[in-house]
Design a protein around this motif. Structure first.
Motif, PDB file in Angstrom:
ATOM      1  N   GLY A 149     -38.312  29.869  53.316  1.00 48.50           N
ATOM      2  CA  GLY A 149     -37.976  28.971  54.407  1.00 48.50           C
ATOM      3  C   GLY A 149     -38.031  27.495  54.072  1.00 48.50           C
ATOM      4  O   GLY A 149     -37.652  26.662  54.912  1.00 48.50           O
ATOM      5  N   ALA A 150     -38.488  27.135  52.858  1.00 44.58           N
ATOM      6  CA  ALA A 150     -38.686  25.715  52.551  1.00 44.58           C
ATOM      7  C   ALA A 150     -37.383  24.929  52.591  1.00 44.58           C
ATOM      8  O   ALA A 150     -37.322  23.832  53.160  1.00 44.58           O
ATOM      9  N   ASP A 151     -36.329  25.463  51.989  1.00 38.50           N
ATOM     10  CA  ASP A 151     -35.049  24.749  51.959  1.00 38.50           C
ATOM     11  C   ASP A 151     -34.522  24.537  53.373  1.00 38.50           C
ATOM     12  O   ASP A 151     -34.107  23.433  53.733  1.00 38.50           O
ATOM     13  N   LYS A 152     -34.548  25.578  54.178  1.00 44.95           N
ATOM     14  CA  LYS A 152     -34.041  25.468  55.553  1.00 44.95           C
ATOM     15  C   LYS A 152     -34.851  24.452  56.340  1.00 44.95           C
ATOM     16  O   LYS A 152     -34.295  23.655  57.111  1.00 44.95           O
ATOM     17  N   ASN A 153     -36.170  24.451  56.154  1.00 43.52           N
ATOM     18  CA  ASN A 153     -37.037  23.536  56.888  1.00 43.52           C
ATOM     19  C   ASN A 153     -36.696  22.083  56.586  1.00 43.52           C
ATOM     20  O   ASN A 153     -36.644  21.242  57.493  1.00 43.52           O
ATOM     21  N   MET A 154     -36.429  21.769  55.330  1.00 40.83           N
ATOM     22  CA  MET A 154     -36.146  20.384  54.946  1.00 40.83           C
ATOM     23  C   MET A 154     -34.690  20.012  55.189  1.00 40.83           C
ATOM     24  O   MET A 154     -34.387  18.925  55.676  1.00 40.83           O
ATOM     25  N   ARG A 155     -33.789  20.907  54.840  1.00 41.70           N
ATOM     26  CA  ARG A 155     -32.355  20.618  55.002  1.00 41.70           C
ATOM     27  C   ARG A 155     -31.976  20.472  56.466  1.00 41.70           C
ATOM     28  O   ARG A 155     -31.123  19.653  56.820  1.00 41.70           O
ATOM     29  N   ASN A 156     -32.633  21.273  57.326  1.00 41.69           N
ATOM     30  CA  ASN A 156     -32.354  21.237  58.759  1.00 41.69           C
ATOM     31  C   ASN A 156     -33.543  20.669  59.519  1.00 41.69           C
ATOM     32  O   ASN A 156     -33.883  21.133  60.610  1.00 41.69           O
ATOM     33  N   ALA A 157     -34.166  19.651  58.953  1.00 40.88           N
ATOM     34  CA  ALA A 157     -35.329  19.039  59.583  1.00 40.88           C
ATOM     35  C   ALA A 157     -34.996  18.602  61.006  1.00 40.88           C
ATOM     36  O   ALA A 157     -33.918  18.047  61.249  1.00 40.88           O
ATOM     37  N   PRO A 158     -35.889  18.849  61.961  1.00 41.72           N
ATOM     38  CA  PRO A 158     -35.608  18.468  63.353  1.00 41.72           C
ATOM     39  C   PRO A 158     -35.273  16.992  63.512  1.00 41.72           C
ATOM     40  O   PRO A 158     -34.462  16.626  64.376  1.00 41.72           O
ATOM     41  N   GLN A 159     -35.864  16.141  62.684  1.00 43.21           N
ATOM     42  CA  GLN A 159     -35.610  14.704  62.783  1.00 43.21           C
ATOM     43  C   GLN A 159     -34.326  14.286  62.081  1.00 43.21           C
ATOM     44  O   GLN A 159     -33.933  13.118  62.134  1.00 43.21           O
ATOM     45  N   GLY A 160     -33.653  15.222  61.423  1.00 44.14           N
ATOM     46  CA  GLY A 160     -32.461  14.916  60.636  1.00 44.14           C
ATOM     47  C   GLY A 160     -32.840  14.660  59.185  1.00 44.14           C
ATOM     48  O   GLY A 160     -33.934  14.154  58.890  1.00 44.14           O
ATOM     49  N   GLU A 165     -26.170  13.547  49.829  1.00 46.48           N
ATOM     50  CA  GLU A 165     -26.086  14.514  48.739  1.00 46.48           C
ATOM     51  C   GLU A 165     -26.881  15.777  49.076  1.00 46.48           C
ATOM     52  O   GLU A 165     -26.389  16.888  48.900  1.00 46.48           O
ATOM     53  N   PHE A 166     -28.126  15.617  49.552  1.00 48.12           N
ATOM     54  CA  PHE A 166     -28.936  16.797  49.853  1.00 48.12           C
ATOM     55  C   PHE A 166     -28.429  17.524  51.099  1.00 48.12           C
ATOM     56  O   PHE A 166     -28.609  18.743  51.204  1.00 48.12           O
ATOM     57  N   ALA A 167     -27.783  16.813  52.021  1.00 49.73           N
ATOM     58  CA  ALA A 167     -27.144  17.501  53.135  1.00 49.73           C
ATOM     59  C   ALA A 167     -26.037  18.410  52.635  1.00 49.73           C
ATOM     60  O   ALA A 167     -25.792  19.485  53.189  1.00 49.73           O
ATOM     61  N   ARG A 168     -25.377  17.987  51.566  1.00 50.96           N
ATOM     62  CA  ARG A 168     -24.269  18.776  51.004  1.00 50.96           C
ATOM     63  C   ARG A 168     -24.771  19.937  50.154  1.00 50.96           C
ATOM     64  O   ARG A 168     -24.271  21.053  50.247  1.00 50.96           O
ATOM     65  N   THR A 169     -25.783  19.693  49.310  1.00 45.51           N
ATOM     66  CA  THR A 169     -26.217  20.712  48.357  1.00 45.51           C
ATOM     67  C   THR A 169     -27.429  21.509  48.821  1.00 45.51           C
ATOM     68  O   THR A 169     -27.668  22.614  48.326  1.00 45.51           O
ATOM     69  N   GLY A 170     -28.217  20.965  49.743  1.00 44.71           N
ATOM     70  CA  GLY A 170     -29.491  21.574  50.058  1.00 44.71           C
ATOM     71  C   GLY A 170     -30.520  21.281  48.971  1.00 44.71           C
ATOM     72  O   GLY A 170     -30.240  20.599  47.981  1.00 44.71           O
ATOM     73  N   PHE A 171     -31.722  21.813  49.156  1.00 49.43           N
ATOM     74  CA  PHE A 171     -32.834  21.576  48.243  1.00 49.43           C
ATOM     75  C   PHE A 171     -33.142  22.777  47.352  1.00 49.43           C
ATOM     76  O   PHE A 171     -34.017  22.694  46.487  1.00 49.43           O
ATOM     77  N   GLN A 172     -32.441  23.898  47.554  1.00 49.06           N
ATOM     78  CA  GLN A 172     -32.848  25.130  46.869  1.00 49.06           C
ATOM     79  C   GLN A 172     -32.784  25.011  45.355  1.00 49.06           C
ATOM     80  O   GLN A 172     -33.636  25.572  44.652  1.00 49.06           O
ATOM     81  N   GLY A 173     -31.800  24.283  44.835  1.00 50.17           N
ATOM     82  CA  GLY A 173     -31.725  24.118  43.388  1.00 50.17           C
ATOM     83  C   GLY A 173     -32.980  23.492  42.814  1.00 50.17           C
ATOM     84  O   GLY A 173     -33.535  23.961  41.820  1.00 50.17           O
ATOM     85  N   GLY A 174     -33.455  22.427  43.449  1.00 42.91           N
ATOM     86  CA  GLY A 174     -34.686  21.795  42.997  1.00 42.91           C
ATOM     87  C   GLY A 174     -35.902  22.669  43.243  1.00 42.91           C
ATOM     88  O   GLY A 174     -36.821  22.723  42.413  1.00 42.91           O
ATOM     89  N   LEU A 175     -35.928  23.384  44.367  1.00 42.14           N
ATOM     90  CA  LEU A 175     -37.053  24.259  44.665  1.00 42.14           C
ATOM     91  C   LEU A 175     -37.155  25.406  43.669  1.00 42.14           C
ATOM     92  O   LEU A 175     -38.259  25.906  43.400  1.00 42.14           O
ATOM     93  N   ASN A 176     -36.032  25.809  43.095  1.00 39.05           N
ATOM     94  CA  ASN A 176     -36.067  26.898  42.111  1.00 39.05           C
ATOM     95  C   ASN A 176     -36.836  26.515  40.855  1.00 39.05           C
ATOM     96  O   ASN A 176     -37.309  27.392  40.129  1.00 39.05           O
TER      97      ASN A 176
END
Length: 416
Positions: free
Chosen positions: A231-242, A320-331
């Motif tokens: 859930g980490a990528d979703k939590n940050m990529r779709n942060a409630p605050q944007g 950039e992170f809105a486009r790619t997400g964070f999963q690559g870095g989290l891996n």
């Protein structure tokens, strides 16, 4: 701020507005038939730095920022970013290094930005993110750009252990190393003198550090464990605050701008000691990272006063992170155990090239692994030329204090 820096920032801000009309409002992107991001738009970078692509680097199409490319036979300097960053993080130290006579290049590393060819699926190709394969990415880029060696490899944050492993594995290519914000405590060890000992080591049956943290009166968790969760990528990529506000708070909370960053050495890797660190490292058990940093969002006045990461420059990251997400870095955090066995091939090896360590005086990164800073200086690096804690900088030292960081790197290289 110099007149040239002011003009560059004004040009930058104007370019963001123009570039936002390209490809759904993302700065500097040019759409093609594959909807793949192109090079940065002109004016997005400091004068003298260009954005380009290098194909065929260990299966990647690598996006690279480059300075000092005009002349021939310049010694190379490779810059490796960390999480959650981009090659763009080096923008303000590249020109000074180029002006000092170097060919400077910084890639969006595997999993980040406009570099493509990596798997962004949580259940996908995790092995490609192991550390020695990231070293292969770095080596491939050096050779692709026509170098047989580089004067130094510089790594910040998670780029620091990659730079260290570059130096361990190929000292003929990486002639010196600069580690930033994350000390390298050394290569793994193998059991020695056990051939005639019939006893076998007994695995510890006690609670792990993670269990101990969760059992504290104020239940906590380690950020690196959190980063391995689905859930980490979703939590940050779709942060409630944007995502833009999320990154603003994240960068602020780990910088010298947050007054609570007053790091000190921890006595041991125990739950009670580790819990002394801010919550961006030892999080409250119930919170994701989006919720963690939201509690430390800077005020509008603080944001307006930020000169090292003004809003237009932060938008490069957020879009950039809105486009790619964070999963690559989290891996990168998830693949440590996969690559552990092959790292034992280098058991006992040290970094014998000249080395330097640079961190912010307000950066907890130097102390988050108790004893690592001392092991780096005492055993892991046998020719360390200095460990510098830069005043006025937290974790993002090359962005918060680029002039001082650049000067330390240039002086280090000049003395070799």
């Amino acid at each position: 701020m110099t007149r040239r820096q002011l003009l560059q920032k004004l040009t930058f801000a104007a370019s963001v507005g123009m570039a936002s009309n390209l490809m759904s409002g993302r700065p500097g992107m040019a759409a093609d038939e594959t909807n793949e991001a192109g090079a940065y738009a002109e004016g997005l970078l400091p004068s003298g730095v260009r954005s380009r692509f290098v194909n065929g680097v260990n299966g990647l199409r690598m996006h690279v920022l480059e300075a000092g490319y005009e002349g021939r036979n310049r010694p190379g300097v490779l810059l490796l970013h960390g999480f959650p960053e981009l090659a763009y993080s080096w923008r303000n130290v590249m020109v000074p290094l180029a002006e000092a006579g170097f060919h400077v290049f910084a890639p969006d590393q595997r999993g980040y930005g406009r570099t493509t060819g990596w798997d962004d699926d949580y259940d996908g190709d995790l092995a490609s993110f192991r550390r020695l394969n990231i070293v292969r990415d770095a080596l491939g880029l050096v050779f692709a750009l026509g170098h047989q060696s580089v004067a130094t490899v510089v790594g910040h944050d998670f780029g620091s252990p990659i730079a260290a492993w570059c130096a361990v594995i190929r000292p003929d290519v990486f002639q010196s190393v600069a580690l930033m914000s994350a000390p390298f405590s050394g290569t793994p060890s193998l059991p020695s003198g056990t051939a005639n000992d019939p006893t076998q080591p007994v695995a510890s049956s006690g609670p792990s550090l993670f269990d101990q943290l969760a059992a504290l009166r104020r239940p906590r968790k380690h950020y690196q464990r959190y980063y391995t969760t689905r859930g980490a990528d979703k939590n940050m990529r779709n942060a409630p605050q944007g995502i833009h506000a999320f990154l603003r708070a994240y960068y602020h909370y780990k910088s010298a701008d947050w007054a609570g960053n007053r790091p000190f050495r921890l006595e041991a890797r125990t739950a009670t000691e580790m819990a002394k660190m801010p919550t961006y490292y030892i999080m409250d058990l119930a919170d994701g990272m989006a919720e963690t940093v939201a509690k430390h969002m800077p005020s509008a006045k603080e944001i307006a006063a930020n000169s090292w990461l003004p809003d237009a420059e932060l938008r490069v990251y957020s879009e950039e992170f809105a486009r790619t997400g964070f999963q690559g870095g989290l891996n990168w955090y998830r693949s440590g155990s996969i690559g552990a066995a092959e790292q034992q091939l280098f058991a006992g090896r040290t970094i014998d090239q000249p080395s330097i360590f640079i961190s912010g005086a307000s950066d907890w990164g130097s102390y988050q692994s108790p004893g690592a800073l001392e092991r780096m200086q005492d055993t892991a690096c046998t020719d360390m030329r200095g460990a510098y804690m830069v005043e006025g900088a937290g974790h993002w030292v090359q962005q918060e204090q680029p002039e001082q960081t650049g000067r330390l790197l240039i002086d280090f290289l000049g003395a070799l």
